[in-house]
Scaffold this active site. Structure first.
Site, PDB file in Angstrom:
ATOM      1  N   ASP A  18      64.684 -71.482 165.434  1.00 38.48           N
ATOM      2  CA  ASP A  18      64.363 -73.081 165.410  1.00 38.48           C
ATOM      3  C   ASP A  18      63.281 -73.200 166.600  1.00 38.48           C
ATOM      4  O   ASP A  18      63.622 -72.780 167.741  1.00 38.48           O
ATOM      5  CB  ASP A  18      65.752 -73.886 165.618  1.00 38.48           C
ATOM      6  CG  ASP A  18      66.183 -74.274 164.335  1.00 38.48           C
ATOM      7  OD1 ASP A  18      65.618 -74.533 163.303  1.00 38.48           O
ATOM      8  OD2 ASP A  18      67.499 -74.154 164.254  1.00 38.48           O
ATOM      9  N   ASP A  61      63.353 -66.003 168.798  1.00 41.99           N
ATOM     10  CA  ASP A  61      63.924 -67.145 168.482  1.00 41.99           C
ATOM     11  C   ASP A  61      64.007 -67.680 167.082  1.00 41.99           C
ATOM     12  O   ASP A  61      62.748 -67.191 166.545  1.00 41.99           O
ATOM     13  CB  ASP A  61      63.880 -68.169 169.520  1.00 41.99           C
ATOM     14  CG  ASP A  61      64.542 -69.620 169.356  1.00 41.99           C
ATOM     15  OD1 ASP A  61      66.012 -69.616 169.155  1.00 41.99           O
ATOM     16  OD2 ASP A  61      63.839 -70.706 169.312  1.00 41.99           O
TER      17      ASP A  61
END
Length: 236
Positions: free
Chosen positions: A16, A14
């Site tokens: 953020d 991922d």
């Protein structure tokens, strides 16, 4: 503190809250949007919006339903994350602990025909590129952004596509995530999941049933091998 070593064909990150911290910019962007959408409760939004695509957050919290307006406002929101991140003494968008060391090892192995890692984010490609650049994190060749999938996290689509583009079986991938929605997405795709306690509580993450949990990537080492990645996890 038990140590686990495992081997994977590819690592799917991922962005953020996993590789970069854009909290200051996100808070600033929602505060800016609250001026246009008066009913917006910024505190409530921040508690649930992380890890979900911007268009879905704007549909839910701002009541925007027109597809063209959603796209325009999503672009404006994500541009605001970058511009607001350094205002009023904020720190900007920065790499999280342990990311530099991992990227120093993995960065050369991001290209086809045998990429060892990818990024699968709920952000748009334009914003993700800007955020990674601001934080000094390399952009891999295999990169799944919001607009690449019909269904975002917690649906499995982003990680299924990431594994497919890496040319590997999803069950041989490790998903690295900080959000319950992302962990559920990785699990639904059949991947092993590593949760980072950077943006949510340990209890919230445990409810999503990750395979491993650590405070951040400083607890993890990743070593490229001939056919895959050796991952050592100092579990919390």
């Amino acid at each position: 503190m038990p140590t686990v070593t495992a081997y994977f064909d590819a690592i799917l990150f991922d962005m953020d809250g996993t590789l970069v911290d854009s909290t200051d910019g996100v808070v600033g962007a929602w505060e800016m949007f609250a001026e246009k959408y008066p009913g917006l409760n910024v505190g409530e939004v921040l508690s649930s919006a992380h890890g979900v695509r911007t268009v879905e957050n704007l549909r839910l919290h701002c009541g925007i339903t027109d597809p063209d307006e959603l796209e325009r406002e999503a672009t404006r929101f994500e541009e605001a994350i970058v511009s607001e991140s350094k205002k009023n003494g904020r720190q900007g968008i920065v790499a999280l602990p342990g990311v530099k060391e991992i990227m120093d090892n993995l960065a050369p192995y991001s290209k086809r025909p045998n990429p060892l890692w990818a990024i699968c984010t709920s952000a748009t490609r334009n914003y993700a590129n800007a955020a990674l650049k601001a934080a000094g994190v390399p952009v891999p060749e295999i990169f799944v952004a919001s607009e690449d999938v019909e269904k975002g996290k917690p649906a499995p689509d982003p990680y299924l596509l990431g594994a497919k583009r890496c040319g590997v079986d999803p069950t041989r991938c490790l998903v690295v995530e900080d959000a319950p929605a992302g962990i559920r997405s990785g699990r639904a795709a059949g991947c092993k999941t590593l949760a980072l306690v950077t943006s949510h509580s340990r209890q919230q993450l445990d409810e999503a049933k990750p395979d491993y949990v650590v405070s951040n990537l400083s607890k993890v080492t990743m070593k490229p091998m001939e056919k895959g990645v050796e991952v050592t996890i100092n579990t919390d």
